[in-house]
Write a protein that holds these residues in place. Structure first.
Motif, mmCIF file in Angstrom:
data_model
loop_
_atom_site.group_PDB
_atom_site.id
_atom_site.type_symbol
_atom_site.label_atom_id
_atom_site.label_comp_id
_atom_site.label_asym_id
_atom_site.label_seq_id
_atom_site.Cartn_x
_atom_site.Cartn_y
_atom_site.Cartn_z
ATOM 1 N N LYS A 256 0.816 -1.218 0.000
ATOM 2 C CA LYS A 256 0.000 0.000 0.000
ATOM 3 C C LYS A 256 0.854 1.275 0.000
ATOM 4 C CE LYS A 256 -4.003 -2.055 2.218
ATOM 5 N NZ LYS A 256 -4.748 -2.205 3.467
ATOM 6 N N VAL A 257 2.162 1.106 0.020
ATOM 7 C CA VAL A 257 3.050 2.275 -0.028
ATOM 8 C C VAL A 257 3.152 2.743 -1.479
ATOM 9 C CG1 VAL A 257 5.438 3.031 0.311
ATOM 10 C CG2 VAL A 257 4.330 1.582 2.025
ATOM 11 N N HIS A 258 3.090 4.039 -1.693
ATOM 12 C CA HIS A 258 3.066 4.564 -3.056
ATOM 13 C C HIS A 258 4.421 4.451 -3.746
ATOM 14 C CE1 HIS A 258 2.985 7.958 -6.048
ATOM 15 N NE2 HIS A 258 1.958 7.239 -6.413
ATOM 16 N N SER A 259 5.502 4.778 -3.029
ATOM 17 C CA SER A 259 6.827 4.698 -3.644
ATOM 18 C C SER A 259 7.895 4.569 -2.567
ATOM 19 C CB SER A 259 7.105 5.949 -4.489
ATOM 20 O OG SER A 259 7.256 7.074 -3.646
ATOM 21 N N LEU A 311 20.585 -5.573 -0.066
ATOM 22 C CA LEU A 311 19.650 -5.696 1.063
ATOM 23 C C LEU A 311 18.303 -5.041 0.737
ATOM 24 C CD1 LEU A 311 19.444 -6.639 4.025
ATOM 25 C CD2 LEU A 311 20.205 -4.371 4.700
ATOM 26 N N PHE A 312 18.348 -3.838 0.211
ATOM 27 C CA PHE A 312 17.083 -3.134 -0.052
ATOM 28 C C PHE A 312 16.348 -3.730 -1.254
ATOM 29 C CE2 PHE A 312 16.417 0.213 3.002
ATOM 30 C CZ PHE A 312 17.622 0.201 3.688
ATOM 31 N N ARG A 313 17.097 -4.255 -2.225
ATOM 32 C CA ARG A 313 16.445 -4.939 -3.344
ATOM 33 C C ARG A 313 15.678 -6.171 -2.833
ATOM 34 N NH1 ARG A 313 14.926 -2.111 -6.597
ATOM 35 N NH2 ARG A 313 16.048 -1.258 -8.333
ATOM 36 N N GLU A 319 9.183 -2.628 -8.630
ATOM 37 C CA GLU A 319 8.475 -1.721 -9.546
ATOM 38 C C GLU A 319 8.177 -0.360 -8.926
ATOM 39 O OE1 GLU A 319 7.466 -4.513 -8.245
ATOM 40 O OE2 GLU A 319 5.599 -4.090 -7.197
ATOM 41 N N LYS A 320 8.274 -0.263 -7.592
ATOM 42 C CA LYS A 320 7.967 1.032 -6.959
ATOM 43 C C LYS A 320 9.202 1.667 -6.325
ATOM 44 C CE LYS A 320 3.560 -0.387 -4.912
ATOM 45 N NZ LYS A 320 2.875 -0.389 -3.629
ATOM 46 N N THR A 321 10.367 1.084 -6.553
ATOM 47 C CA THR A 321 11.544 1.496 -5.783
ATOM 48 C C THR A 321 12.623 2.111 -6.655
ATOM 49 O OG1 THR A 321 11.132 -0.270 -4.208
ATOM 50 C CG2 THR A 321 13.340 0.668 -4.191
ATOM 51 N N SER A 322 13.124 3.252 -6.209
ATOM 52 C CA SER A 322 14.267 3.858 -6.882
ATOM 53 C C SER A 322 15.460 3.796 -5.927
ATOM 54 C CB SER A 322 13.915 5.309 -7.204
ATOM 55 O OG SER A 322 15.052 6.070 -7.307
ATOM 56 N N ILE A 323 16.530 3.161 -6.379
ATOM 57 C CA ILE A 323 17.721 3.064 -5.533
ATOM 58 C C ILE A 323 18.837 3.856 -6.196
ATOM 59 C CG2 ILE A 323 19.437 1.523 -4.496
ATOM 60 C CD1 ILE A 323 17.376 -0.609 -4.265
#
Ligand code: SF4
Length: 327
Positions: A256-259, A311-313, A319-323
Motif C-alpha cells: 500500500k506504499v506509493h513509492s 539488502l534493499f532490493r 516496480e515502486k523502488t528507486s535506488i
C-alpha cells in the motif's frame, strides 16, 4: 521571540495569520531578509524567524538522474528545519543555518510553478512531473505555522500528471487529517533504524511515531512514500538494517506504499571539505573514501553501497523502488 518582517509583505493574509498565531512576538521591520540572513550576526537568532518574499529562484530543475519522473523540480517556500541531523547540508550551505525564513508570497511561487507546468505541457502532454517541496525545510513540522498544506494541496490537485512530494521526519500529521486523500500529493517519510535516529537525527520523531503516522495516512487512502536516506554504514550495518527492514515489513503493508527510494550520502569534493571543517565530529565522514572518486563526487566505498543495494532490493518491491547508490 522576534519576528523580522519585510515591510512589503506585511499586508499579505498569510503574514497576518502568522502574526496572529504568535501575538507575543516582538516585530522588527526590515527592508530585505538577506540583510540579516547573509550577514554575520552578533545577536541570538535561535528565538527568531523572518517573514519574507521570495523574489526569484522559486523553482529549480533537479539534477539529471535524480528520480524516475519525466520532469523533476525543487521549489522553496521556507528555509527552516527544527530538527538537527548531523549530516544535514543546511549546516554548511548557509552562513546562518540557525536563521529561519518563511516565504509568504505563495501566490507568486505558485505562479512560477504554473509557468513551469505550462512550458512542459507545450512539448509533452502527459509526461509525469514532480515538484519537491522540502529540500530546505521540514514542511510538515512547520505547517502548524505556515499553512503550506492548506494552500498547496488544493493547488496541485488541478494539474493532471503532476505530483508534489513533501518529505518529513515529523510524525505530526495533524494538518493533513482534515483533507480527503489528495491524488497529486505524496507525503514521504524519511526512515532509518531507531539507533541511527537517536545518534544522528536529533529531535526528530521516533521510528515508532513515524510508523504510526504512516499507517494512519495509508488507512485514509493517502499516497505515502518511504525514503531510506541517507543510509549510514554504522557498526554491523548489514544486520542493523536487516532487522530494521524486517520490523518495518511487519508493521507497514508495503503493497500500500506509493513509492520507495533509497540513497546515501553524496558530496562534491568542495562540500566535503566545508562539512569536514564545520562538523569534524560527525564520524561517518571518516568512512568516506575520497580516493574512489573519479567524477568529482565522493561517497561511501563501493562495497558498502553494494551491500545496501542487495539488502534493499531483497525487501522492497522493485516496480515502486528507486535506488540511487551509484553502483
Ligand atoms: S530533517 Fe532534513 S532539513 Fe531537517 S535537519 Fe534533518 S536533514 Fe536537515
Amino acid at each position: 521571540m522576534i519576528i523580522y518582517l519585510e515591510r512589503d509583505i506585511e499586508h499579505l493574509p498569510l503574514t497576518q495569520n502568522i502574526l496572529k498565531k504568535i501575538p507575543q512576538a516582538d516585530i522588527v521591520r526590515i527592508r530585505h531578509y538577506k540583510n540579516i540572513f547573509d550577514a554575520t550576526v552578533q545577536f541570538p537568532i535561535e528565538e527568531s524567524f523572518i517573514l519574507a518574499r521570495l523574489r526569484w529562484d522559486h523553482v529549480s530543475t533537479c539534477p539529471p538522474g535524480y528520480d524516475w519522473y519525466d520532469y523533476s523540480f525543487f521549489f522553496k517556500s521556507s528555509l527552516w528545519c527544527v530538527f538537527d541531523c548531523d549530516y544535514c547540508y543546511l549546516k554548511w550551505a548557509f552562513k546562518n543555518h540557525a536563521m529561519k525564513i518563511i516565504f509568504v508570497n505563495y501566490e507568486e511561487i505558485q505562479d512560477s510553478i504554473k509557468k513551469v507546468i505550462s512550458s512542459v505541457r507545450e512539448k509533452d502532454k502527459t509526461g509525469k512531473i514532480i515538484f519537491y517541496a522540502s529540500n530546505y525545510s521540514d514542511i510538515q513540522w512547520l505547517d502548524m505555522i505556515t499553512q503550506f498544506n492548506a494552500s498547496f494541496i488544493p493547488f496541485f490537485e488541478i494539474f493532471p500528471w503532476v505530483i508534489c512530494e513533501s518529505r518529513t521526519k515529523s510524525a505530526n500529521i495533524t494538518s493533513l487529517l482534515p483533507f480527503e486523500a489528495p491524488k497529486n500529493y505524496e507525503i514521504a517519510f524519511s526512515l532509518n533504524p531507531e539507533s541511527i535516529i537517536q545518534q544522528y537525527e536529533h529531535k526528530t520523531s521516533s521510528l515508532t511515531e513515524r510508523v504510526h503516522a504512516i499507517n494512519t495516512l495509508i488507512d485514509r487512502g493517502w499516497k505515502v512514500g518511504l525514503r531510506f536516506l541517507p543510509l549510514l554504514p554504522v557498526h554491523e550495518y548489514e544486520s542493523v538494517y536487516r532487522k530494521f527492514l524486517e520490523q518495518l515489513k511487519e508493521e507497514i503493508d508495503f503493497h500500500k506504499v506509493h513509492s520507495f527510494s533509497v540513497g546515501s550520502l553524496l558530496f562534491t569534493k568542495e562540500d566535503y571539505k566545508v562539512i569536514m571543517k564545520k562538523n569534524p565530529w560527525f564520524d561517518m565522514l571518516y568512512s568516506i573514501h575520497q580516493k574512489d572518486s573519479t567524477d568529482g563526487f565522493i561517497r561511501f566505498p563501493l562495497k558498502i553501497r553494494t551491500d545496501f543495494y542487495k539488502l534493499f532490493r531483497e525487501f522492497l518491491p522493485k516496480e515502486k523502488t528507486s535506488i540511487c547508490l551509484d553502483i
